[in-house]
Structure formats: C-alpha cells, structure tokens
Design an enzyme around this catalytic site. Structure first.
Site, PDB file in Angstrom:
ATOM      1  CB  SER A  38       4.823  79.691 116.797  1.00 30.71           C
ATOM      2  OG  SER A  38       5.575  80.421 115.837  1.00 30.71           O
TER       3      SER A  38
ATOM      4  CE1 TYR B 128       8.878  76.907 118.026  1.00 31.57           C
ATOM      5  CE2 TYR B 128       8.509  78.060 115.943  1.00 31.57           C
ATOM      6  CZ  TYR B 128       8.416  78.015 117.325  1.00 31.57           C
ATOM      7  OH  TYR B 128       7.871  79.076 118.019  1.00 31.57           O
TER       8      TYR B 128
END
Length: 260
Positions: free
Chosen positions: A144, A155
């Site tokens: 990501s 995250y």
C-alpha cells in the site's frame, strides 16, 4: 489484453472473494490461469462459480490466513489439486480502523498487524518450499502507498513490513529462480464490501477521520482521483507475468503519482 499470459500457470490468489483480489482472479482466469481462490468468506465460492461458468478453472479454499496453520493447509490443498504453484498473489489486508494513532488501543493495533502482515508472511513461507523444489516461482505481495499516510499508523507499519519482506525474500531467492515483488495500491474505487472489515458502529469522530483519509489520499495523488480495480489488477498481473521476468525486489506504487 494479452490473453495467453497465464496459460498452463497455477496461481493462488488470497483475499479473492471481493475487491482487488476478485478482480485479479477473474482476469487471470480469462488469461488462462488455473486458480486456487483463498478467503475466509464463503463469498469466494461465488467467484469460483463465476470463473467456471466463463470456462475457466478454479477451486475455492476457505482459510483463515492470519495463522500459520491456515496458510499451510491452503497451500497444501492447492498443491494436491494442481500439483504445483507457479504464482502466489498475496492480497489479504486492509485497514480495519482509521483514526489518529493515540486513539488505537492495544487490541486494535495487534488486529491491524495480524490482518495486513501475517497472511502475506505465512503464505510466502508456506509456498516457498514447493517453488524451491521446482526452481521457479513468482510471488506478488499487495502492499500500500499508505506507508505514508494519516490515521492508519498500525496498518502503515504492517505494509512497511510487507515491503521489507518482499525485498529480503527477493534477495534470498533470486538465484533459486523465484521472483518476489510488491504492488502498492493507492486509494481504489470498489463496490461496497459485502463483508466489512469493521462491523463496529461508527461514531461521528470515525466518520470525520475517514473523511480525512479520503481527502489526504486524493490530494496526494497527482491525478487527484482514486484508481479503479482494473488499474490495480493491471499492475498485479503484470508483475505476476513473464513480462516482468527481470524485475524482483521491486515495490511498484500504483497511486496516480503518489509513491507512498
């Protein structure tokens, strides 16, 4: 579309029930891949039926990839069915909560790491011996660009670890004929998830923090928009194909100019 890129290739796609994973699986099948679709949601069976109806070949495997046993057993099932694994696409992951770091508790931080790091690590470990044995293989990890972003620190940390895992595995395994790369999607337009990552009631603060993420993601993109599922699948399938035969240890950002 290069319709023959994956003919006679055996591919595992994790997180195949929805979103990017589903798009990758359907398109890989259309290009000739035989697929093992892995997810912990029963929805993965619908994807397998869709592929079979279109004339493709796939099996659906229910597994919780956040633990080693789930990954080990899923890979073993795919090998029993197809005999080998040529390509592994590690797609499981995604932020569960979006909020400033000081508002995460210890349970939430651990859940984010389990969700967005361990499925990739366990599946890499599970598939590696079979690829070493045959002297070839391709692994594409979905990372990501949120390694640089707001309201997702746990995250972001997990996806940073995925990037490090990718490069270290590539260095260890290049001379064994195994390529390991990552694709780092930016914000992606997708249908509403039928099974949400977070089923908790959203507060007013939660809504505001999510809006902040959307605004930051859009503003960080040179193109000032989210990508499409097709644009993300294009990059993943390129990395999975022989067209990327001289690429390994590479993190490819797909964020409209935002490199994360």
């Amino acid at each position: 579309m290069r319709s023959e890129r994956f003919r006679d290739k055996i591919m595992i796609v994790t997180g195949a029930a929805q979103g990017i994973g589903r798009e990758v699986a359907i398109r890989a099948a259309a290009e000739g891949a035989r697929l093992a679709l892995v997810d912990r949601s029963e929805l993965v069976h619908e994807v397998a039926v869709e592929i079979e109806t279109a004339g493709g070949s796939s099996i659906a495997i229910l597994a919780d990839l956040e633990n080693w046993e789930g990954a080990r057993d899923a890979v073993a099932t795919a090998i029993r069915q197809f005999g080998r694994i040529d390509v592994l696409v590690n797609n499981v992951g995604g932020a569960i909560w979006m909020r400033p770091f000081e508002h995460f508790d210890d349970r939430q931080i651990e859940a984010e790491i389990r969700r967005s790091l361990f499925p990739t690590m366990w599946c890499c470990r599970a598939v590696l011996p079979s690829m070493i044995e045959v002297g070839s293989g391709v692994i594409v990890n979905v990372s990501s660009i949120a390694t640089r972003g707001i309201n997702r620190v746990p995250y972001s940390a997990a996806k940073g670890a995925v990037n490090a895992l990718t490069v270290a595995m590539a260095m260890e395994n290049a001379e064994r004929g195994i390529r390991v790369n990552a694709v780092a999607p930016g914000g992606t337009d997708a249908p509403q998830r039928r099974i949400p990552r977070n089923s908790e009631n959203q507060t007013e603060d939660d809504g505001r923090w999510i809006d902040e993420v959307v605004r930051q993601t859009t503003e960080s993109s040179f193109m000032k928009r989210y990508g499409t599922l097709e644009e993300q699948a294009n990059a993943i399938l390129f990395m999975a194909s022989d067209e990327a035969s001289y690429l390994t240890g590479t993190i490819l950002p797909v964020g409209g100019g935002d490199t994360g």
